[in-house]
Design a protein around this motif. Structure first.
Motif: not given
Length: 368
Positions: A154-162
């Motif tokens: 979940a963290i990997q997916i949420m971090g993509i925009p950054s």
């Protein structure tokens, strides 16, 4: 004392979380900077031969732990002497993990709280787990690991925009030397630390299990660590080597709109479970080693004392967090090398010779 047993699945989960331990927080390959992911790949590849050495030792001596194997190979006197060094190594490693946890909590979460408080809490949890036995630790790991995988995904997916792919360039901009230095550090921490599990995996059910357990868990944990390292580089860029806890800082920069922020608490969850399992395994192996050394009937009788001593020793290890990071990346790989590589290779050489002699003797007796 009743012989405890764990399944292959539980052992794999246990070793994956052991690898995750504090490595997810401290990071890997600090000397390589934005090439740390290359150091991670090289460290993973270079660790495979040595973990196969560990697996071979367990396969040659089924139902035997590290301290039993040492006595079988080197005799009672020399075997006990070498056992003392491995008792020290597992005890010291456990103290290092507890101190890493204490520094993280004191720096990132509770700066006003004395560092000893989170350390003693972790120590008490480890004592309870070790007194419960390796079977309980294995079941806990099997239940926990899917949750940790979900959090990390979940963290990997949420971090993509950054992500900023310019941060990973230039590749090999500082040459191969920092990368190789970082790969050696990654080899020693965390992969070759699995030598400690030689003292715990006597509880595996079959002689072929060690190969599957060591190889599967090392590949899975290694890929996870490399992915996390790439994410940290893409988010943090050039400031990565200057941070004590890069994963925490990287995840703290992730936000999804106005409704999902401060997701770095998930990193703390991964760390807590990782260091809990790792420190518990170290305490477990230390207790088994001392029980074997002094011919005690039950290792559980000394777990509380050893756990409290381990916490106090962790408290005295460093003067500050800077010393901790210097030790982890500059000193520890050389300090751990004899425990992780030299002695296991000598053990394997003696084991192969001894097993061939036994096989020859058996074949001659059958012929006559």
């Amino acid at each position: 004392m009743r012989r405890e047993q764990i399944t292959n699945k539980e052992a794999i989960c246990l070793l994956i979380i052991f690898y995750m331990g504090s490595s997810f927080i401290l990071g890997i390959g600090g000397a390589a900077k934005n090439d740390a992911w290359i150091s991670g790949i090289l460290g993973l590849l270079s660790s495979i031969p040595i973990i196969m050495v560990y697996a071979r030792l367990l396969a040659l001596f089924p139902k035997k732990g590290l301290f039993d194997i040492l006595e079988l190979l080197f005799g009672k006197i020399l075997g006990k002497v070498i056992s003392i060094f491995y008792i020290w190594y597992s005890f010291h490693l456990g103290a290092l993990v507890i101190r890493n946890f204490g520094e993280f909590i004191n720096t990132a979460a509770l700066p006003e709280t004395p560092i000893f408080i989170p350390m003693i809490c972790l120590g008490i949890l480890s004592i309870v787990a070790v007194r419960s036995g390796i079977e309980v630790m294995g079941r806990i790991s099997a239940y926990i690991l899917p949750v940790l995988f979900f959090l990390l995904f979940a963290i990997q997916i949420m971090g993509i925009p950054s992500w900023n792919f310019h941060h990973i360039k230039p590749i090999l901009g500082n040459g191969w030397l920092p990368v190789l230095k970082g790969s050696f550090s990654t080899f020693a921490f965390p992969f070759a630390e699995s030598v400690v599990l030689l003292g715990a995996f006597f509880s595996l059910k079959t002689s072929k299990a060690p190969y599957k357990v060591y190889f599967t868990s090392t590949i899975i944990a290694g890929l996870l660590i490399i992915i996390i390292t790439i994410r940290n580089i893409l988010i943090l860029g050039g400031i990565l080597p200057k941070l004590y806890f890069p994963s925490h800082v990287a995840v703290s920069r992730i936000s999804v709109g106005e409704f999902l922020q401060r997701v770095e608490i998930s990193v703390a969850v991964v760390l807590v479970f990782g260091v809990f399992i790792k420190s518990s395994i170290c305490l477990y192996v230390t207790s088994l080693g001392i029980a074997k050394l002094f011919n005690l009937a039950e290792y559980r009788s000394i777990v509380i004392q050893l756990g409290l001593i381990m916490v106090y020793f962790a408290y005295t290890l460093y003067g500050n967090i800077f010393e901790m990071r210097i030790w982890a990346f500059e000193v520890y790989p050389y300090y751990a090398f004899p425990f992780q590589v030299i002695v296991p290779l000598v053990m394997l050489l003696f084991a192969e010779v001894k097993c061939r002699r036994v096989n020859k003797k058996d074949s001659h007796s059958v012929e006559t």
